[in-house]
Design a protein around this motif. Sequence first.
Motif, PDB file in Angstrom:
ATOM      1  N   PHE A  33       7.184  -6.320   0.521  1.00 28.30           N
ATOM      2  CA  PHE A  33       7.163  -6.085  -0.919  1.00 28.30           C
ATOM      3  C   PHE A  33       7.864  -7.223  -1.657  1.00 28.30           C
ATOM      4  CE2 PHE A  33      11.041  -4.162   0.665  1.00 28.30           C
ATOM      5  CZ  PHE A  33      11.997  -4.387  -0.318  1.00 28.30           C
ATOM      6  N   GLU A  43      14.472  -4.632 -15.915  1.00 27.24           N
ATOM      7  CA  GLU A  43      14.977  -4.040 -14.684  1.00 27.24           C
ATOM      8  C   GLU A  43      14.252  -4.663 -13.498  1.00 27.24           C
ATOM      9  OE1 GLU A  43      16.244   0.630 -14.407  1.00 27.24           O
ATOM     10  OE2 GLU A  43      14.144   0.117 -14.350  1.00 27.24           O
ATOM     11  N   ILE A  45      12.225  -4.163 -10.197  1.00 30.83           N
ATOM     12  CA  ILE A  45      11.515  -3.081  -9.501  1.00 30.83           C
ATOM     13  C   ILE A  45      10.741  -3.616  -8.286  1.00 30.83           C
ATOM     14  CG2 ILE A  45      11.312  -1.577 -11.559  1.00 30.83           C
ATOM     15  CD1 ILE A  45       8.203  -2.289 -11.373  1.00 30.83           C
ATOM     16  N   PRO A  46      10.742  -2.817  -7.192  1.00 27.84           N
ATOM     17  CA  PRO A  46      10.019  -3.247  -5.994  1.00 27.84           C
ATOM     18  C   PRO A  46       8.552  -2.838  -6.039  1.00 27.84           C
ATOM     19  CG  PRO A  46      11.330  -1.283  -5.524  1.00 27.84           C
ATOM     20  CD  PRO A  46      11.489  -1.576  -6.981  1.00 27.84           C
ATOM     21  N   LEU A  47       7.669  -3.733  -5.635  1.00 21.89           N
ATOM     22  CA  LEU A  47       6.236  -3.442  -5.580  1.00 21.89           C
ATOM     23  C   LEU A  47       5.665  -4.058  -4.298  1.00 21.89           C
ATOM     24  CD1 LEU A  47       5.380  -4.281  -9.321  1.00 21.89           C
ATOM     25  CD2 LEU A  47       5.528  -1.984  -8.334  1.00 21.89           C
ATOM     26  N   THR A  48       4.812  -3.324  -3.630  1.00 17.56           N
ATOM     27  CA  THR A  48       4.252  -3.783  -2.349  1.00 17.56           C
ATOM     28  C   THR A  48       3.213  -4.883  -2.569  1.00 17.56           C
ATOM     29  OG1 THR A  48       4.545  -1.538  -1.548  1.00 17.56           O
ATOM     30  CG2 THR A  48       3.100  -2.945  -0.253  1.00 17.56           C
ATOM     31  N   VAL A  62      -0.809  -3.718  -6.638  1.00 14.46           N
ATOM     32  CA  VAL A  62      -1.436  -2.554  -7.280  1.00 14.46           C
ATOM     33  C   VAL A  62      -0.291  -1.650  -7.701  1.00 14.46           C
ATOM     34  CG1 VAL A  62      -2.863  -0.511  -6.901  1.00 14.46           C
ATOM     35  CG2 VAL A  62      -3.563  -2.709  -5.930  1.00 14.46           C
ATOM     36  N   VAL A  66       4.652   4.581 -14.270  1.00 18.02           N
ATOM     37  CA  VAL A  66       5.465   5.800 -14.176  1.00 18.02           C
ATOM     38  C   VAL A  66       6.639   5.790 -15.147  1.00 18.02           C
ATOM     39  CG1 VAL A  66       4.878   6.348 -11.774  1.00 18.02           C
ATOM     40  CG2 VAL A  66       6.846   4.879 -12.245  1.00 18.02           C
ATOM     41  N   GLY A  67       7.031   4.612 -15.630  1.00 15.10           N
ATOM     42  CA  GLY A  67       8.211   4.541 -16.499  1.00 15.10           C
ATOM     43  C   GLY A  67       8.199   3.241 -17.284  1.00 15.10           C
ATOM     44  N   THR A  68       9.365   2.864 -17.801  1.00 11.45           N
ATOM     45  CA  THR A  68       9.436   1.736 -18.739  1.00 11.45           C
ATOM     46  C   THR A  68       8.899   0.426 -18.145  1.00 11.45           C
ATOM     47  OG1 THR A  68      11.456   2.788 -19.502  1.00 11.45           O
ATOM     48  CG2 THR A  68      10.993   0.621 -20.390  1.00 11.45           C
ATOM     49  N   THR A  70       7.042  -0.295 -15.440  1.00 16.32           N
ATOM     50  CA  THR A  70       5.629  -0.329 -15.060  1.00 16.32           C
ATOM     51  C   THR A  70       4.730  -0.247 -16.305  1.00 16.32           C
ATOM     52  OG1 THR A  70       5.914   2.004 -14.463  1.00 16.32           O
ATOM     53  CG2 THR A  70       5.790   0.423 -12.657  1.00 16.32           C
ATOM     54  N   TYR A 108      -0.678   4.604  -5.902  1.00 18.16           N
ATOM     55  CA  TYR A 108      -0.615   3.159  -5.650  1.00 18.16           C
ATOM     56  C   TYR A 108      -0.746   2.828  -4.163  1.00 18.16           C
ATOM     57  CZ  TYR A 108       4.232   3.367  -3.958  1.00 18.16           C
ATOM     58  OH  TYR A 108       5.361   3.620  -3.230  1.00 18.16           O
ATOM     59  N   SER A 213      12.425   4.364  -2.055  1.00 17.64           N
ATOM     60  CA  SER A 213      13.734   4.711  -2.627  1.00 17.64           C
ATOM     61  C   SER A 213      14.048   3.723  -3.757  1.00 17.64           C
ATOM     62  CB  SER A 213      14.806   4.649  -1.548  1.00 17.64           C
ATOM     63  OG  SER A 213      14.753   3.408  -0.920  1.00 17.64           O
ATOM     64  N   ILE A 214      14.922   4.132  -4.649  1.00 23.51           N
ATOM     65  CA  ILE A 214      15.248   3.252  -5.789  1.00 23.51           C
ATOM     66  C   ILE A 214      15.984   2.004  -5.278  1.00 23.51           C
ATOM     67  CG2 ILE A 214      16.633   3.062  -7.910  1.00 23.51           C
ATOM     68  CD1 ILE A 214      15.904   5.952  -8.519  1.00 23.51           C
ATOM     69  N   MET A 215      15.539   0.852  -5.723  1.00 23.06           N
ATOM     70  CA  MET A 215      16.145  -0.405  -5.256  1.00 23.06           C
ATOM     71  C   MET A 215      16.645  -1.227  -6.435  1.00 23.06           C
ATOM     72  SD  MET A 215      13.605  -1.701  -2.275  1.00 23.06           S
ATOM     73  CE  MET A 215      13.324  -0.660  -0.841  1.00 23.06           C
TER      74      MET A 215
HETATM   75  C1  FAD Z   1       9.504  -0.850  -1.099  1.00 22.11           C
HETATM   76  C2  FAD Z   1       8.831  -0.251  -2.289  1.00 22.11           C
HETATM   77  C3  FAD Z   1       7.530  -0.584  -2.574  1.00 22.11           C
HETATM   78  C4  FAD Z   1       6.909  -0.044  -3.697  1.00 22.11           C
HETATM   79  N1  FAD Z   1       5.620  -0.400  -3.944  1.00 22.11           N
HETATM   80  C5  FAD Z   1       5.001   0.040  -5.063  1.00 22.11           C
HETATM   81  C6  FAD Z   1       3.682  -0.412  -5.387  1.00 22.11           C
HETATM   82  O1  FAD Z   1       3.062  -1.211  -4.680  1.00 22.11           O
HETATM   83  N2  FAD Z   1       3.117   0.083  -6.520  1.00 22.11           N
HETATM   84  C7  FAD Z   1       3.775   0.977  -7.342  1.00 22.11           C
HETATM   85  O2  FAD Z   1       3.200   1.401  -8.347  1.00 22.11           O
HETATM   86  N3  FAD Z   1       5.018   1.403  -7.065  1.00 22.11           N
HETATM   87  C8  FAD Z   1       5.656   0.950  -5.945  1.00 22.11           C
HETATM   88  N4  FAD Z   1       6.949   1.366  -5.684  1.00 22.11           N
HETATM   89  C9  FAD Z   1       7.622   2.273  -6.643  1.00 22.11           C
HETATM   90  C10 FAD Z   1       8.068   1.477  -7.876  1.00 22.11           C
HETATM   91  O3  FAD Z   1       9.087   0.575  -7.502  1.00 22.11           O
HETATM   92  C11 FAD Z   1       8.567   2.419  -8.975  1.00 22.11           C
HETATM   93  O4  FAD Z   1       7.500   3.226  -9.408  1.00 22.11           O
HETATM   94  C12 FAD Z   1       9.121   1.601 -10.153  1.00 22.11           C
HETATM   95  O5  FAD Z   1      10.336   1.018  -9.794  1.00 22.11           O
HETATM   96  C13 FAD Z   1       9.314   2.494 -11.374  1.00 22.11           C
HETATM   97  O6  FAD Z   1       9.936   1.753 -12.406  1.00 22.11           O
HETATM   98  P1  FAD Z   1       9.756   2.180 -13.941  1.00 22.11           P
HETATM   99  O7  FAD Z   1      10.769   1.483 -14.734  1.00 22.11           O
HETATM  100  O8  FAD Z   1       8.338   2.010 -14.365  1.00 22.11           O
HETATM  101  O9  FAD Z   1      10.015   3.724 -13.911  1.00 22.11           O
HETATM  102  P2  FAD Z   1      11.419   4.498 -14.091  1.00 22.11           P
HETATM  103  O10 FAD Z   1      11.390   5.251 -15.361  1.00 22.11           O
HETATM  104  O11 FAD Z   1      12.565   3.587 -13.837  1.00 22.11           O
HETATM  105  O12 FAD Z   1      11.359   5.495 -12.871  1.00 22.11           O
HETATM  106  C14 FAD Z   1      10.305   6.398 -12.635  1.00 22.11           C
HETATM  107  C15 FAD Z   1      10.455   6.823 -11.164  1.00 22.11           C
HETATM  108  O13 FAD Z   1      10.262   5.665 -10.316  1.00 22.11           O
HETATM  109  C16 FAD Z   1      11.271   5.576  -9.289  1.00 22.11           C
HETATM  110  N5  FAD Z   1      12.056   4.322  -9.446  1.00 22.11           N
HETATM  111  C17 FAD Z   1      12.736   3.926 -10.534  1.00 22.11           C
HETATM  112  N6  FAD Z   1      13.330   2.730 -10.371  1.00 22.11           N
HETATM  113  C18 FAD Z   1      13.040   2.354  -9.115  1.00 22.11           C
HETATM  114  C19 FAD Z   1      13.362   1.207  -8.350  1.00 22.11           C
HETATM  115  N7  FAD Z   1      14.118   0.199  -8.837  1.00 22.11           N
HETATM  116  N8  FAD Z   1      12.905   1.161  -7.070  1.00 22.11           N
HETATM  117  C20 FAD Z   1      12.129   2.150  -6.590  1.00 22.11           C
HETATM  118  N9  FAD Z   1      11.781   3.251  -7.287  1.00 22.11           N
HETATM  119  C21 FAD Z   1      12.220   3.359  -8.518  1.00 22.11           C
HETATM  120  C22 FAD Z   1      12.179   6.769  -9.468  1.00 22.11           C
HETATM  121  O14 FAD Z   1      11.894   7.716  -8.483  1.00 22.11           O
HETATM  122  C23 FAD Z   1      11.858   7.326 -10.834  1.00 22.11           C
HETATM  123  O15 FAD Z   1      11.909   8.707 -10.892  1.00 22.11           O
HETATM  124  C24 FAD Z   1       7.598   0.856  -4.544  1.00 22.11           C
HETATM  125  C25 FAD Z   1       8.926   1.201  -4.262  1.00 22.11           C
HETATM  126  C26 FAD Z   1       9.537   0.656  -3.144  1.00 22.11           C
HETATM  127  C27 FAD Z   1      10.951   0.999  -2.823  1.00 22.11           C
END
Ligand code: FAD
Length: 279
Positions: A33, A43, A45-48, A62, A66-68, A70, A108, A213-215
Amino acid sequence: MYKILEKQELVPNIHLIKVEAPAVARKAKPGQFVIITVDEKGERIPLTIADWDGEHGSITIVFMEVGTTTQRLALMNQGDSIYSLVGPLGIPTHIEKLGTVVCVGGCYGIGAMMPIVRAMKEVGNKVISVIEARSKYLLYWEEELKKASDQLLVSIGDGSHAPERWIPDQVRSIVDRGGSIDLVIAFGCTYMMKLCAETTKALGIRTIVHLSSIMVDGTGMCGCCRVSVGGETKFACVDGPEFDGHLVDWDVLLARQRGYQEQEIQALQEWESRQWQKA
Ligand SMILES: Cc1cc2nc3c(=O)[nH]c(=O)nc-3n(C[C@H](O)[C@H](O)[C@H](O)COP(=O)(O)OP(=O)(O)OC[C@H]3O[C@@H](n4cnc5c(N)ncnc54)[C@H](O)[C@@H]3O)c2cc1C
Ligand code: FES
């Protein structure tokens, strides 16, 4: 700065972006990722990494809104630039010939699992891909996955595609029909992966899950991504993100993911109201 070379809405709320990132594209491996920051104050955020092209120096992501962050990413277009992109991070998926590998994904995760489907097939496994969505209009990459796998099974929450409405039902059905499965690899929402792991535990099928998990830093320094696996504390960013699904403490993970819900809602509301004021 990392330029967006292509942007597509695959289905409502799920987008694809292709980003110029030559150094990441040269080194990426299945299951890894990146951590992105949309702008200077954004912020992390991790994405694969859903695909990469080492020759042309690009990676594909992809993501689901879900939140601010994204949502802000979803508003960016071809030609815009992402402030920072760090990677590839995480331990790559161990690719080996095992026999029959079932790759499952929802939301995703359908995009994120693609490199593993391809790599598992390339080394000679029979690969069955199983994807799910709440409704048919939320499905994407059906043709791509059909091509990349030996078989594609589709589940729709309303039962319109198959009697098996969700991924765990499909896995159970494969076994009921006499199929043997050597490994299940799951991507997507935590609740789906939990149910999938419970199903495969009862069936005695080894299962790898890709934890979201949140990173924050993504390098093992902050401790934010800690998860409990087999009674031990692990950091999903450096020890994972893939773990044995039968050993994950799902209740702790789900509770930690909900830990900042109040602040997340507040951040989204504040950002949305700023957008309204600008309009
Ligand atoms: C290793 C890994 C790979 C991921 N790959 C993808 C991907 O390919 N595509 C995709 O759509 N999403 C992926 N995610 C999840 C993605 O990181 C979260 O949806 C994103 O961080 C949400 O941020 P936000 O500000 O939009 O939402 P927020 O309002 O911040 O949060 C909405 C929800 O997203 C989760 N989240 C929030 N912050 C983080 C964070 N820093 N790290 C992880 N989860 C968080 C929480 O559970 C929260 O309830 C992945 C997460 C991890 C750990
Ligand atoms: S994200 Fe900070 S230790 Fe994993």
